[in-house]
Design a protein around this motif. Sequence first.
Motif, mmCIF file in Angstrom:
data_model
loop_
_atom_site.group_PDB
_atom_site.id
_atom_site.type_symbol
_atom_site.label_atom_id
_atom_site.label_comp_id
_atom_site.label_asym_id
_atom_site.label_seq_id
_atom_site.Cartn_x
_atom_site.Cartn_y
_atom_site.Cartn_z
ATOM 1 N N VAL A 92 21.526 42.167 42.388
ATOM 2 C CA VAL A 92 21.544 41.295 44.249
ATOM 3 C C VAL A 92 22.618 42.012 44.643
ATOM 4 O O VAL A 92 23.562 42.467 44.261
ATOM 5 N N LYS A 93 22.285 42.337 46.345
ATOM 6 C CA LYS A 93 22.915 43.390 46.791
ATOM 7 C C LYS A 93 23.613 42.390 48.044
ATOM 8 O O LYS A 93 23.161 41.600 48.844
ATOM 9 N N HIS A 94 25.133 42.447 47.432
ATOM 10 C CA HIS A 94 25.737 41.556 48.505
ATOM 11 C C HIS A 94 26.019 41.574 49.742
ATOM 12 O O HIS A 94 26.647 43.157 50.138
ATOM 13 N N ASP A 95 25.844 41.618 50.689
ATOM 14 C CA ASP A 95 26.103 41.664 52.126
ATOM 15 C C ASP A 95 27.592 40.893 52.701
ATOM 16 O O ASP A 95 27.594 39.683 52.906
ATOM 17 N N ILE A 96 28.841 41.271 51.919
ATOM 18 C CA ILE A 96 30.102 40.705 52.420
ATOM 19 C C ILE A 96 29.670 39.916 53.907
ATOM 20 O O ILE A 96 31.118 38.980 54.628
ATOM 21 N N TYR A 97 29.579 40.776 55.266
ATOM 22 C CA TYR A 97 29.449 40.875 56.704
ATOM 23 C C TYR A 97 28.962 39.559 56.883
ATOM 24 O O TYR A 97 29.305 38.814 57.963
ATOM 25 N N LYS A 98 27.728 39.200 56.460
ATOM 26 C CA LYS A 98 26.749 38.341 56.427
ATOM 27 C C LYS A 98 27.273 36.947 55.872
ATOM 28 O O LYS A 98 27.389 36.159 56.342
ATOM 29 N N GLN A 99 27.904 37.000 54.848
ATOM 30 C CA GLN A 99 28.315 36.071 53.874
ATOM 31 C C GLN A 99 29.394 35.236 55.184
ATOM 32 O O GLN A 99 29.714 33.929 55.592
ATOM 33 N N LEU A 100 30.635 36.438 55.703
ATOM 34 C CA LEU A 100 31.412 35.483 56.406
ATOM 35 C C LEU A 100 30.777 35.993 57.775
ATOM 36 O O LEU A 100 32.253 35.504 58.723
ATOM 37 N N ASP A 101 30.118 35.786 58.494
ATOM 38 C CA ASP A 101 29.463 36.236 59.704
ATOM 39 C C ASP A 101 30.818 37.020 60.760
ATOM 40 O O ASP A 101 31.412 36.418 62.094
ATOM 41 N N ILE A 102 30.555 37.552 59.900
ATOM 42 C CA ILE A 102 31.663 39.359 61.018
ATOM 43 C C ILE A 102 30.893 39.990 61.378
ATOM 44 O O ILE A 102 30.262 40.678 60.821
ATOM 45 N N LYS A 103 31.534 40.792 62.477
ATOM 46 C CA LYS A 103 31.056 41.711 63.395
ATOM 47 C C LYS A 103 31.019 43.236 62.363
ATOM 48 O O LYS A 103 32.976 43.174 62.032
#
Length: 155
Positions: A51-62
Amino acid sequence: MIINEWQLNTKLNTALQHTHRADFALYLALLSPAVDEFAEFFTPEPQTDVVKHDIYKQLDIKKCRPFELMDGDIDVLAQHSQAFINNGFAQLKLASYLTPPPLTQFNDKARLDSAVWQNLSLHSRRRLEQPLQPKPKADPAALYEVLQKLNDKAA
């Protein structure tokens, strides 16, 4: 030469537990000194469902924007100038934090500012303008021939 410890059965373990130092030293001497021959490692099987975690999407960061001027940045710069005209420096600062402007027009590492270019020496300018020439490979046989010619001239 014994490669694996299992070839000794339990002799190595028994010698260690009963403090038979001479036997333990003998059994260790019989083992191969190459660790990669007798070491047996069982690596875990690779996971197929990663499972690939995208920390940018999780924290809603550009993600950080590139430094160069892109499409639509002219509109951003116009909004910044309008914010400065309407409400001053505080509004401009807020607008630049929310929508960062481009830092440079081009993202070219080889491009130098004109002030820097003017301060370079002529040698540095010429070197930057011309591409680097590839060095020829040295031939040891050619050196031998040159040394022989020099020796013949000297004699």
